[in-house]
Motif scaffolding. Structure first.
Motif, PDB file in Angstrom:
ATOM      1  N   ASP A   1      -0.504  28.463 -47.366  1.00  5.59           N
ATOM      2  CA  ASP A   1       0.288  28.623 -46.146  1.00  5.59           C
ATOM      3  C   ASP A   1       0.085  27.427 -45.219  1.00  5.59           C
ATOM      4  O   ASP A   1       1.033  26.927 -44.616  1.00  5.59           O
ATOM      5  N   SER A   2      -1.157  26.961 -45.142  1.00 12.00           N
ATOM      6  CA  SER A   2      -1.475  25.824 -44.272  1.00 12.00           C
ATOM      7  C   SER A   2      -0.832  24.539 -44.773  1.00 12.00           C
ATOM      8  O   SER A   2      -0.215  23.799 -43.989  1.00 12.00           O
ATOM      9  N   ILE A   3      -0.955  24.250 -46.068  1.00 14.68           N
ATOM     10  CA  ILE A   3      -0.470  22.961 -46.574  1.00 14.68           C
ATOM     11  C   ILE A   3       1.044  22.925 -46.750  1.00 14.68           C
ATOM     12  O   ILE A   3       1.617  21.853 -46.974  1.00 14.68           O
ATOM     13  N   THR A   4       1.690  24.089 -46.636  1.00 17.39           N
ATOM     14  CA  THR A   4       3.156  24.091 -46.626  1.00 17.39           C
ATOM     15  C   THR A   4       3.700  24.225 -45.209  1.00 17.39           C
ATOM     16  O   THR A   4       4.918  24.295 -45.022  1.00 17.39           O
ATOM     17  N   GLY A   5       2.813  24.249 -44.229  1.00 20.12           N
ATOM     18  CA  GLY A   5       3.239  24.320 -42.837  1.00 20.12           C
ATOM     19  C   GLY A   5       3.991  25.595 -42.505  1.00 20.12           C
ATOM     20  O   GLY A   5       4.825  25.618 -41.604  1.00 20.12           O
ATOM     21  N   GLY A   6       3.670  26.685 -43.228  1.00 21.16           N
ATOM     22  CA  GLY A   6       4.341  27.960 -42.976  1.00 21.16           C
ATOM     23  C   GLY A   6       5.810  27.965 -43.339  1.00 21.16           C
ATOM     24  O   GLY A   6       6.588  28.756 -42.813  1.00 21.16           O
ATOM     25  N   LYS A   7       6.223  27.065 -44.270  1.00 19.83           N
ATOM     26  CA  LYS A   7       7.641  26.903 -44.607  1.00 19.83           C
ATOM     27  C   LYS A   7       8.103  27.755 -45.791  1.00 19.83           C
ATOM     28  O   LYS A   7       9.174  27.523 -46.345  1.00 19.83           O
ATOM     29  N   LEU A   8       7.297  28.753 -46.164  1.00 21.46           N
ATOM     30  CA  LEU A   8       7.668  29.544 -47.333  1.00 21.46           C
ATOM     31  C   LEU A   8       8.397  30.836 -46.978  1.00 21.46           C
ATOM     32  O   LEU A   8       8.432  31.787 -47.768  1.00 21.46           O
ATOM     33  N   GLY A   9       8.979  30.867 -45.798  1.00 20.38           N
ATOM     34  CA  GLY A   9       9.856  31.965 -45.410  1.00 20.38           C
ATOM     35  C   GLY A   9       9.204  33.325 -45.510  1.00 20.38           C
ATOM     36  O   GLY A   9       8.183  33.591 -44.875  1.00 20.38           O
ATOM     37  N   ALA A  10       9.781  34.192 -46.340  1.00 24.63           N
ATOM     38  CA  ALA A  10       9.310  35.563 -46.452  1.00 24.63           C
ATOM     39  C   ALA A  10       7.880  35.656 -46.964  1.00 24.63           C
ATOM     40  O   ALA A  10       7.193  36.655 -46.729  1.00 24.63           O
ATOM     41  N   LEU A  11       7.406  34.619 -47.654  1.00 25.26           N
ATOM     42  CA  LEU A  11       6.044  34.641 -48.189  1.00 25.26           C
ATOM     43  C   LEU A  11       4.990  34.362 -47.114  1.00 25.26           C
ATOM     44  O   LEU A  11       3.808  34.626 -47.334  1.00 25.26           O
ATOM     45  N   HIS A  12       5.418  33.824 -45.976  1.00 26.37           N
ATOM     46  CA  HIS A  12       4.459  33.402 -44.951  1.00 26.37           C
ATOM     47  C   HIS A  12       3.532  34.538 -44.546  1.00 26.37           C
ATOM     48  O   HIS A  12       2.292  34.388 -44.567  1.00 26.37           O
ATOM     49  N   ASP A  13       4.076  35.698 -44.195  1.00 29.83           N
ATOM     50  CA  ASP A  13       3.249  36.825 -43.758  1.00 29.83           C
ATOM     51  C   ASP A  13       2.364  37.338 -44.887  1.00 29.83           C
ATOM     52  O   ASP A  13       1.205  37.717 -44.664  1.00 29.83           O
ATOM     53  N   THR A  14       2.911  37.346 -46.102  1.00 22.86           N
ATOM     54  CA  THR A  14       2.122  37.804 -47.250  1.00 22.86           C
ATOM     55  C   THR A  14       0.906  36.915 -47.463  1.00 22.86           C
ATOM     56  O   THR A  14      -0.207  37.394 -47.685  1.00 22.86           O
ATOM     57  N   LEU A  15       1.105  35.603 -47.389  1.00 29.86           N
ATOM     58  CA  LEU A  15       0.000  34.668 -47.578  1.00 29.86           C
ATOM     59  C   LEU A  15      -1.102  34.900 -46.563  1.00 29.86           C
ATOM     60  O   LEU A  15      -2.290  34.769 -46.873  1.00 29.86           O
ATOM     61  N   ARG A  16      -0.727  35.239 -45.362  1.00 25.05           N
ATOM     62  CA  ARG A  16      -1.699  35.463 -44.292  1.00 25.05           C
ATOM     63  C   ARG A  16      -2.417  36.805 -44.431  1.00 25.05           C
ATOM     64  O   ARG A  16      -3.460  37.024 -43.810  1.00 25.05           O
ATOM     65  N   ASN A  17      -1.849  37.714 -45.209  1.00 25.09           N
ATOM     66  CA  ASN A  17      -2.396  39.070 -45.299  1.00 25.09           C
ATOM     67  C   ASN A  17      -3.095  39.371 -46.607  1.00 25.09           C
ATOM     68  O   ASN A  17      -3.456  40.521 -46.868  1.00 25.09           O
ATOM     69  N   ILE A  18      -3.285  38.355 -47.440  1.00 24.67           N
ATOM     70  CA  ILE A  18      -4.092  38.542 -48.648  1.00 24.67           C
ATOM     71  C   ILE A  18      -5.525  38.151 -48.303  1.00 24.67           C
ATOM     72  O   ILE A  18      -5.797  37.009 -47.958  1.00 24.67           O
ATOM     73  N   HIS A  19      -6.406  39.127 -48.345  1.00 20.77           N
ATOM     74  CA  HIS A  19      -7.793  38.889 -47.960  1.00 20.77           C
ATOM     75  C   HIS A  19      -8.614  38.459 -49.170  1.00 20.77           C
ATOM     76  O   HIS A  19      -8.647  39.147 -50.184  1.00 20.77           O
ATOM     77  N   TYR A  20      -9.275  37.310 -49.032  1.00 20.87           N
ATOM     78  CA  TYR A  20     -10.175  36.813 -50.075  1.00 20.87           C
ATOM     79  C   TYR A  20     -11.619  37.086 -49.679  1.00 20.87           C
ATOM     80  O   TYR A  20     -11.934  37.215 -48.496  1.00 20.87           O
ATOM     81  N   GLN A  21     -12.489  37.181 -50.672  1.00 21.05           N
ATOM     82  CA  GLN A  21     -13.910  37.300 -50.401  1.00 21.05           C
ATOM     83  C   GLN A  21     -14.660  36.155 -51.067  1.00 21.05           C
ATOM     84  O   GLN A  21     -14.142  35.494 -51.963  1.00 21.05           O
ATOM     85  N   GLY A  22     -15.869  35.932 -50.579  1.00 22.30           N
ATOM     86  CA  GLY A  22     -16.673  34.841 -51.099  1.00 22.30           C
ATOM     87  C   GLY A  22     -17.780  35.329 -52.012  1.00 22.30           C
ATOM     88  O   GLY A  22     -18.036  36.532 -52.134  1.00 22.30           O
ATOM     89  N   THR A  23     -18.457  34.376 -52.648  1.00 22.33           N
ATOM     90  CA  THR A  23     -19.554  34.674 -53.553  1.00 22.33           C
ATOM     91  C   THR A  23     -20.719  33.732 -53.290  1.00 22.33           C
ATOM     92  O   THR A  23     -20.511  32.531 -53.080  1.00 22.33           O
ATOM     93  N   ALA A  24     -21.911  34.276 -53.308  1.00 24.72           N
ATOM     94  CA  ALA A  24     -23.128  33.469 -53.287  1.00 24.72           C
ATOM     95  C   ALA A  24     -23.891  33.797 -54.563  1.00 24.72           C
ATOM     96  O   ALA A  24     -24.533  34.852 -54.661  1.00 24.72           O
ATOM     97  N   CYS A  25     -23.781  32.914 -55.535  1.00 33.26           N
ATOM     98  CA  CYS A  25     -24.334  33.167 -56.864  1.00 33.26           C
ATOM     99  C   CYS A  25     -25.481  32.198 -57.134  1.00 33.26           C
ATOM    100  O   CYS A  25     -25.275  30.982 -57.214  1.00 33.26           O
ATOM    101  N   ALA A  26     -26.671  32.734 -57.261  1.00 34.29           N
ATOM    102  CA  ALA A  26     -27.842  31.915 -57.569  1.00 34.29           C
ATOM    103  C   ALA A  26     -28.082  31.914 -59.073  1.00 34.29           C
ATOM    104  O   ALA A  26     -27.905  32.935 -59.742  1.00 34.29           O
TER     105      ALA A  26
END
Length: 439
Positions: A258-283
């Protein structure tokens, strides 16, 4: 046709592999190493030099696209199918969870609860389509299907360790997909696949095919903008420079896209912002002796420790391949404020070692030869209730822009290496179809 691929994980490399024979392929990777979540460490000590994944991986027999790719690359002889013993650590005790007889001795559940758990697994095996379960919370479905005790004493700790505060929002579709992929086992338990020498062989073979066919893979190159004009891709900005191209395949996580397209993906813009990712700390910890002398490969945990699983790699692969014992200790985290993300590496490692000391009285830090920590903020989506509506299409909208990654349909309801390979292939095939190019 000149095609830029953003990211050199399995999805990006698989797409590049499919496209490189008839197109000019250029892959940009922001990290110093290729492979994404499948990248490896190169470990050297006095006796051995070997590659080992930064994040543990294995293959399931149902991973048809991945297995076909391995064969196509001439790597089939490296494939091993080995027993991976599983256990569940509850109240200071390890409970083996490999065979029906072992599961019947899981004392945190009553005989009635075990029967309910068995029926739930049987019911899941009979489910062909997970779509109706996407809008149902996993917690609610377990409670309705198997009852409160099965949920609280078996599933809840596993879901909490994997999704943290989001555990109660995860969809039943994810749970069903997860159980289905892990319940394909015989009387002796589950057989998992691994490539002798590590999955670095797969990553290097894909990269080698791409470069041998004229493609390029450039590391330490971050794409900061996808240039779109008149609803068509013109090129990308990489480290401040413009690179023209005819098409882009992006494997970047949704918020970055969403950031690198400058929010220019129309209907996908809100979807991109609402997909929650999680992180990992793997030793990854090199040890002078085994941690789990009972031979367990994978240990799920219900305990007051800062991690959710312990994976002893050398209880799965032969010790002789490495010359030292290798143990993964891993945890997911949900945001950038988590101590697993904000703390110094040595502090995270120290907290993990303290957790191992509480769980394994015979464990000594004197046995620790070395430690490494792999942290990512963008490991994978959280498959919340209703996630199916957020699954991103392979074609993003603007002409020449395609998507592939953990967010693709091939990685829902359960993500896998196979799902990423399949996503890369499908994005490449759609590009070829729409652009009239060849593989």
């Amino acid at each position: 046709m000149k095609i830029v691929i953003i990211g050199s994980g399995l999805a990006g490399l698989s797409a590049g592999y499919r496209l490189c024979r008839a197109n000019e392929v250029l892959i940009f990777e922001k990290d110093p190493d290729i492979g994404g979540m499948s990248a490896s460490y190169s470990i050297a000590h006095s006796e051995k030099k070997y590659f080992i994944e930064k994040y543990y991986h294995h293959i399931f027999r149902s991973d048809s696209e991945l297995l076909a790719l391995i064969k196509e690359l001439g790597l089939e002889k490296q494939m091993l199918w080995l027993e991976g013993k599983n256990a569940y650590f509850v109240d200071g005790k390890n409970y083996p969870m490999n065979t029906p007889v072992e599961i019947l001795h899981f004392s945190p559940l009553s005989i009635l609860d075990l029967a309910k758990l068995g029926l739930l697994v049987l019911r899941i095996r009979l489910i062909k389509d997970t779509t109706p379960y996407d809008r149902v919370k996993a917690k609610d479905w377990i409670l309705d299907t198997a009852g409160k005790s099965v949920y609280e004493n078996f599933f809840a700790p596993l879901m909490k360790s994997k999704f943290g505060d989001n555990a109660e929002n995860v969809s039943a579709a994810w749970l069903i997909g997860r159980v289905k992929i892990r319940s394909d086992r015989g009387k002796e338990g589950e057989k998992l696949g691994y490539m002798r020498g590590g999955f670095n062989s797969l990553i290097e073979a894909l990269a080698g095919e791409i470069t041998a066919n004229g493609g390029e893979i450039r590391t330490n190159r971050e794409v900061t903008e996808i240039m779109i004009k008149d609803n068509a891709v013109e090129g990308v900005i990489v480290n401040g420079d413009f690179v023209a191209c005819d098409a882009v395949i992006s494997t970047a996580e949704p918020v970055v896209l969403d950031s690198i397209t400058g929010g220019k993906l129309g209907a996908l813009h809100d979807t991109l912002r609402n997909i929650h990712y999680q992180g990992t700390a793997c030793a990854l910890i090199g040890l002078d002796s085994r941690l789990m002398g009972d031979g367990n490969y994978w240990l799920n945990i219900k305990a007051d420790v800062p991690f959710g699983a312990v994976i002893e790699h050398t209880n799965f692969l032969p010790f002789e391949d490495y010359g030292e014992n290798l143990v993964y200790v891993t945890s997911y985290f949900q945001n950038r404020k988590s101590p697993l993300w904000t703390q110094k590496e040595e502090d995270v490692i120290d907290s993990y070692l303290k957790g191992l000391e509480r769980m394994f009285p015979e464990f000594s830090r004197k046995d620790v030869l070395w430690t490494k920590l792999y942290r990512r903020i963008d490991t994978a989506p959280v498959y919340e209730q209703g996630y199916l509506e957020k699954v991103l299409p392979f074609a993003a909208g603007p002409s020449g822009l395609y998507l592939a990654g953990m967010f693709s349909s091939s990685n829902y309801p359960e993500r896998s290496m196979n799902g990423s390979v399949k996503a890369g292939f499908e994005s490449a095939e759609l590009l070829m179809k729409e652009k009239g190019t060849k593989s």
